[in-house]
Motif scaffolding. Structure first.
Motif, PDB file in Angstrom:
ATOM      1  N   GLY A 160      -0.972   5.708  14.397  1.00 14.80           N
ATOM      2  CA  GLY A 160      -1.569   6.715  15.361  1.00 14.80           C
ATOM      3  C   GLY A 160      -2.663   7.623  14.460  1.00 14.80           C
ATOM      4  O   GLY A 160      -2.880   8.523  14.774  1.00 14.80           O
ATOM      5  N   THR A 161      -2.028   7.689  13.001  1.00 10.83           N
ATOM      6  CA  THR A 161      -2.786   8.613  12.064  1.00 10.83           C
ATOM      7  C   THR A 161      -4.289   8.129  11.856  1.00 10.83           C
ATOM      8  O   THR A 161      -5.186   9.013  11.564  1.00 10.83           O
ATOM      9  CB  THR A 161      -1.952   8.755  10.765  1.00 10.83           C
ATOM     10  N   VAL A 162      -4.597   6.943  12.239  1.00  8.67           N
ATOM     11  CA  VAL A 162      -5.999   6.326  12.124  1.00  8.67           C
ATOM     12  C   VAL A 162      -7.048   6.994  13.109  1.00  8.67           C
ATOM     13  O   VAL A 162      -6.920   6.545  14.289  1.00  8.67           O
ATOM     14  CB  VAL A 162      -6.064   4.777  12.021  1.00  8.67           C
ATOM     15  N   THR A 163      -7.562   8.114  12.653  1.00  7.25           N
ATOM     16  CA  THR A 163      -8.501   8.765  13.476  1.00  7.25           C
ATOM     17  C   THR A 163      -9.948   8.161  13.628  1.00  7.25           C
ATOM     18  O   THR A 163     -10.676   8.499  14.333  1.00  7.25           O
ATOM     19  CB  THR A 163      -8.435  10.439  13.474  1.00  7.25           C
ATOM     20  N   THR A 164     -10.292   7.560  12.348  1.00  8.13           N
ATOM     21  CA  THR A 164     -11.632   6.898  12.195  1.00  8.13           C
ATOM     22  C   THR A 164     -11.450   5.450  11.900  1.00  8.13           C
ATOM     23  O   THR A 164     -10.819   5.022  10.936  1.00  8.13           O
ATOM     24  CB  THR A 164     -12.388   7.379  11.208  1.00  8.13           C
ATOM     25  N   ARG A 198       0.571  -4.228  17.469  1.00  8.17           N
ATOM     26  CA  ARG A 198       0.855  -2.801  18.117  1.00  8.17           C
ATOM     27  C   ARG A 198      -0.049  -1.702  17.741  1.00  8.17           C
ATOM     28  O   ARG A 198      -0.401  -1.491  16.647  1.00  8.17           O
ATOM     29  CB  ARG A 198       2.228  -2.431  17.762  1.00  8.17           C
ATOM     30  N   TYR A 199      -0.763  -1.078  18.734  1.00  9.83           N
ATOM     31  CA  TYR A 199      -1.984  -0.195  18.540  1.00  9.83           C
ATOM     32  C   TYR A 199      -1.442   1.011  18.984  1.00  9.83           C
ATOM     33  O   TYR A 199      -1.262   1.473  20.225  1.00  9.83           O
ATOM     34  CB  TYR A 199      -3.197  -0.685  18.962  1.00  9.83           C
ATOM     35  N   GLU A 200      -1.431   2.151  17.771  1.00  8.66           N
ATOM     36  CA  GLU A 200      -1.190   3.579  18.189  1.00  8.66           C
ATOM     37  C   GLU A 200      -2.257   4.506  18.064  1.00  8.66           C
ATOM     38  O   GLU A 200      -2.109   5.710  18.374  1.00  8.66           O
ATOM     39  CB  GLU A 200       0.191   4.093  17.399  1.00  8.66           C
ATOM     40  N   LEU A 258       0.698  -1.240  -0.064  1.00  5.97           N
ATOM     41  CA  LEU A 258      -0.098  -0.003   0.104  1.00  5.97           C
ATOM     42  C   LEU A 258       0.919   1.238   0.016  1.00  5.97           C
ATOM     43  O   LEU A 258       1.891   1.443   0.719  1.00  5.97           O
ATOM     44  CB  LEU A 258      -1.056   0.087   1.205  1.00  5.97           C
ATOM     45  N   PRO A 259       0.495   2.340  -0.798  1.00  9.62           N
ATOM     46  CA  PRO A 259       1.263   3.582  -0.982  1.00  9.62           C
ATOM     47  C   PRO A 259       1.231   4.532   0.225  1.00  9.62           C
ATOM     48  O   PRO A 259       0.200   4.484   1.052  1.00  9.62           O
ATOM     49  CB  PRO A 259       0.929   3.988  -2.429  1.00  9.62           C
ATOM     50  N   GLY A 260       2.292   5.421   0.393  1.00 10.75           N
ATOM     51  CA  GLY A 260       2.020   6.520   1.241  1.00 10.75           C
ATOM     52  C   GLY A 260       1.239   7.555   1.135  1.00 10.75           C
ATOM     53  O   GLY A 260       0.963   8.413   1.945  1.00 10.75           O
ATOM     54  N   THR A 261       0.457   7.547  -0.043  1.00 10.66           N
ATOM     55  CA  THR A 261      -0.805   8.427  -0.437  1.00 10.66           C
ATOM     56  C   THR A 261      -2.141   8.149  -0.085  1.00 10.66           C
ATOM     57  O   THR A 261      -2.962   8.695  -0.057  1.00 10.66           O
ATOM     58  CB  THR A 261      -0.687   8.700  -1.916  1.00 10.66           C
ATOM     59  N   LEU A 262      -2.069   6.525   0.509  1.00 10.85           N
ATOM     60  CA  LEU A 262      -3.389   5.969   0.703  1.00 10.85           C
ATOM     61  C   LEU A 262      -3.815   6.684   2.206  1.00 10.85           C
ATOM     62  O   LEU A 262      -3.245   6.760   3.105  1.00 10.85           O
ATOM     63  CB  LEU A 262      -3.318   4.627   1.171  1.00 10.85           C
ATOM     64  N   THR A 263      -5.062   7.184   2.004  1.00  6.23           N
ATOM     65  CA  THR A 263      -5.766   7.880   3.345  1.00  6.23           C
ATOM     66  C   THR A 263      -6.869   6.815   3.932  1.00  6.23           C
ATOM     67  O   THR A 263      -7.233   7.068   5.177  1.00  6.23           O
ATOM     68  CB  THR A 263      -6.200   9.075   3.155  1.00  6.23           C
ATOM     69  N   LYS A 264      -7.401   6.056   3.048  1.00  9.01           N
ATOM     70  CA  LYS A 264      -8.612   5.366   3.514  1.00  9.01           C
ATOM     71  C   LYS A 264      -8.595   3.913   2.916  1.00  9.01           C
ATOM     72  O   LYS A 264      -8.376   3.481   1.804  1.00  9.01           O
ATOM     73  CB  LYS A 264      -9.811   5.904   3.062  1.00  9.01           C
ATOM     74  N   ILE A 265      -9.004   3.019   3.850  1.00  8.06           N
ATOM     75  CA  ILE A 265      -9.437   1.485   3.717  1.00  8.06           C
ATOM     76  C   ILE A 265     -10.644   1.189   3.905  1.00  8.06           C
ATOM     77  O   ILE A 265     -11.109   0.994   5.092  1.00  8.06           O
ATOM     78  CB  ILE A 265      -8.308   0.651   4.356  1.00  8.06           C
ATOM     79  N   SER A 266     -11.477   0.841   3.046  1.00 11.14           N
ATOM     80  CA  SER A 266     -12.956   1.002   3.385  1.00 11.14           C
ATOM     81  C   SER A 266     -13.480  -0.483   3.696  1.00 11.14           C
ATOM     82  O   SER A 266     -12.785  -1.126   4.029  1.00 11.14           O
ATOM     83  CB  SER A 266     -13.707   1.385   1.791  1.00 11.14           C
ATOM     84  N   PRO A 268       0.149   2.072   5.873  1.00  8.36           N
ATOM     85  CA  PRO A 268       0.989   3.264   5.929  1.00  8.36           C
ATOM     86  C   PRO A 268       0.372   4.252   6.810  1.00  8.36           C
ATOM     87  O   PRO A 268      -0.483   4.474   7.312  1.00  8.36           O
ATOM     88  CB  PRO A 268       0.821   3.782   4.276  1.00  8.36           C
ATOM     89  N   SER A 269       1.291   5.097   7.314  1.00 15.17           N
ATOM     90  CA  SER A 269       1.350   6.243   8.413  1.00 15.17           C
ATOM     91  C   SER A 269       0.313   7.528   7.755  1.00 15.17           C
ATOM     92  O   SER A 269      -0.017   8.332   8.613  1.00 15.17           O
ATOM     93  CB  SER A 269       2.506   6.763   9.035  1.00 15.17           C
ATOM     94  N   SER A 270       0.210   7.320   6.442  1.00 12.10           N
ATOM     95  CA  SER A 270      -0.891   8.166   5.755  1.00 12.10           C
ATOM     96  C   SER A 270      -2.514   8.077   5.941  1.00 12.10           C
ATOM     97  O   SER A 270      -3.269   8.831   5.807  1.00 12.10           O
ATOM     98  CB  SER A 270      -0.405   8.259   4.447  1.00 12.10           C
ATOM     99  N   VAL A 271      -2.643   6.744   6.463  1.00 11.37           N
ATOM    100  CA  VAL A 271      -3.924   6.286   6.572  1.00 11.37           C
ATOM    101  C   VAL A 271      -4.733   6.831   7.765  1.00 11.37           C
ATOM    102  O   VAL A 271      -4.183   6.680   8.976  1.00 11.37           O
ATOM    103  CB  VAL A 271      -4.051   4.912   6.554  1.00 11.37           C
ATOM    104  N   THR A 272      -5.927   7.640   7.592  1.00 11.40           N
ATOM    105  CA  THR A 272      -6.722   8.253   8.602  1.00 11.40           C
ATOM    106  C   THR A 272      -7.853   7.517   8.827  1.00 11.40           C
ATOM    107  O   THR A 272      -8.305   7.941   9.995  1.00 11.40           O
ATOM    108  CB  THR A 272      -6.970   9.641   8.391  1.00 11.40           C
TER     109      THR A 272
END
Length: 465
Positions: A348-352, A368-370, A291-299, A325-329
């Protein structure tokens, strides 16, 4: 004598040491001050009535000697109130090493009453050392003491301060927190390396598989795919993938990858931002996804294979490994449920994050859960899960997140006991609710101690270390 050495075992009393030898050694590695990992750090609060204050529990080191208060202690200051003028009363931990005393005690040092009173003078010399924690102002005619009436010097290293590490640079809990932060930074660097590796893999896929394409198509407004005969699926483009319907939907809007058992590996190129709903539903032979560093969502249901029976000891379908990736929110409902994952990190970037994201991943052993929130039923039926680390960034744990994780006996939390107490916890967060527990969790390890579960009373108790 000019030279000294020690410590050695005694043979025939040829080596003897005194308490002063040990205190001298301890003072060389432990700085004077309050130990911030014990109790309430001598926190001061007003008494319920009268001219009194209450000193909380705490431990301090002073020139290699220790001082402990293991219960709340009421200090009556009535006798220090002057009829007409204010004065300050110092509350200090006082070391006296003279032969006739040899002790560390809590001492009160009254200043001189005056219109503009000064802080009390506390004598210090080679036999007397003080840690001034508070200076309480005694006003004439006052009937109560409030927090506004005192100065707190516990943070002031000139007169008190906190114990520091051997290098004298940080408090004990700050040092441990910094270590945890370093671990997180290493993980972030690993994510960057994984992202770069993904880009290399994309280039390798371009070079290795040209001329061996078995199918092509479109799976987003600006996203196209190519499936190669060796099982590699390459997605290229920008923006979001399409969302697809459930296989049970009458519309029949299935993903082009639905139920495709030829797909072994997915490589999502840089520029793609979303893995669509039901994108790889029932791709049972899919083992890895880059998965790329541009990815923000996994539905929702993005990587959902055919479910195995929950009673089976291992899962036989779906992903064996994935790096989020740390880009995923945002991660959706059941996005990775029933997969063959063994280890994973939730950044830790996953806010939702949805419910049951990793449910029934029976091969999963290490997490490991951040992310700040752990949603309901997150790891339900992960019956081989035994190593769980929660970063200090976790602020809420919802209900039933580890139900039927029977291999889980303890959790590591990268914060203090006070931090853990501040985490919001839903009903049955520990899977012990009711008459039958669905996990064997009995311990939460924190930086300054641990929480212990009593199976008879059903209660958690703090244990300070």
């Amino acid at each position: 004598m000019a030279f000294y050495s020690g410590f050695f075992n005694s043979k025939g009393l040829d080596r003897t040491y005194t308490a002063e030898d040990f205190t001298s050694y301890l003072s060389s590695i432990i700085c004077n001050g309050i130990l911030d990992t014990y109790g309430q750090n001598f926190k001061l609060t007003p008494a319920n009535s009268g001219l009194g204050v209450v000193l909380g529990t705490g431990k301090a080191w002073i020139n290699g000697h220790y001082f402990i208060n293991d219960s709340r202690y009421v200090i009556d200051l009535t006798s220090y109130q002057d009829e007409s003028l204010p004065r300050y009363v110092g509350i200090a931990i006082y070391l006296d090493t003279t032969e006739s005393v040899r002790s560390v005690t809590l001492r009160l040092f009254p200043g001189t009453p005056a219109e503009n009173p000064s802080l009390p003078s506390i004598p210090q010399d080679e036999d007397h050392v003080r840690l001034l924690m508070y200076a309480v102002r005694m006003n004439p005619g006052a009937s109560r003491i409030t927090e506004s009436d005192w100065f707190d010097y516990r943070e002031d290293s000139n007169v008190c301060g906190y114990c520091k590490c051997i290098l004298g640079k940080c408090k004990v809990t700050e040092l441990m927190s910094q270590m945890a932060q370093l671990v997180a930074e290493v993980q972030e660097n690993n994510d960057t390396i994984a992202d770069l590796t993904n880009k290399v893999e994309q280039l390798e896929a371009d070079v290795e598989d040209i001329g061996d394409i078995v199918s092509v198509g479109q799976c987003g407004e600006n996203i196209f795919y190519a499936l190669y005969s060796n099982g590699k699926l390459l997605l290229k483009g920008t923006g979001d993938m399409y969302d697809y319907d459930s296989p049970l939907s009458p519309t029949g809007n299935d993903s082009p990858f639905f139920n495709n058992q030829d797909i072994k590996r997915v490589i999502v190129s840089d520029g793609i931002t979303d893995i669509g709903v039901y994108a790889f539903r029932y791709c049972d032979e899919l083992e890895t996804a880059s998965l790329p560093g541009t990815l923000t969502k996994i539905s929702d249901f993005a990587f959902y294979p055919h479910p195995d029976d929950m009673a089976t000891p291992t899962i036989t379908h779906g992903l064996t490994e994935v790096t989020i990736p740390s880009s995923v929110t945002e991660i959706g409902y059941c996005a990775f449920a029933y997969n063959r994952l063994t280890t994973l990190t939730v950044p830790g970037t996953v806010t939702t994050i949805g419910q049951r994201v990793f449910a029934a991943c029976a091969n999963l052993t290490t997490v490991r859960y951040e992310a700040p929130v752990i949603n309901e039923f997150m790891f339900v039926n992960c019956n081989h899960l035994e190593n769980v680390t929660l970063a200090r960034t976790v602020t809420e744990i919802k209900s039933h997140w580890i139900n039927y994780c029977r291999s889980l006996t303890e959790i590591t939390y990268e914060g203090s006991l006070a931090d853990w107490a501040a985490v919001t916890k839903g009903s049955n967060w520990d899977a012990h609710e009711g008459s039958i527990s669905t996990t064997n969790l009995t311990r939460i390890n924190c930086l300054d101690g641990y929480m212990q579960y009593n199976t008879e009373t059903g209660e958690w108790t703090e244990v300070h270390e």
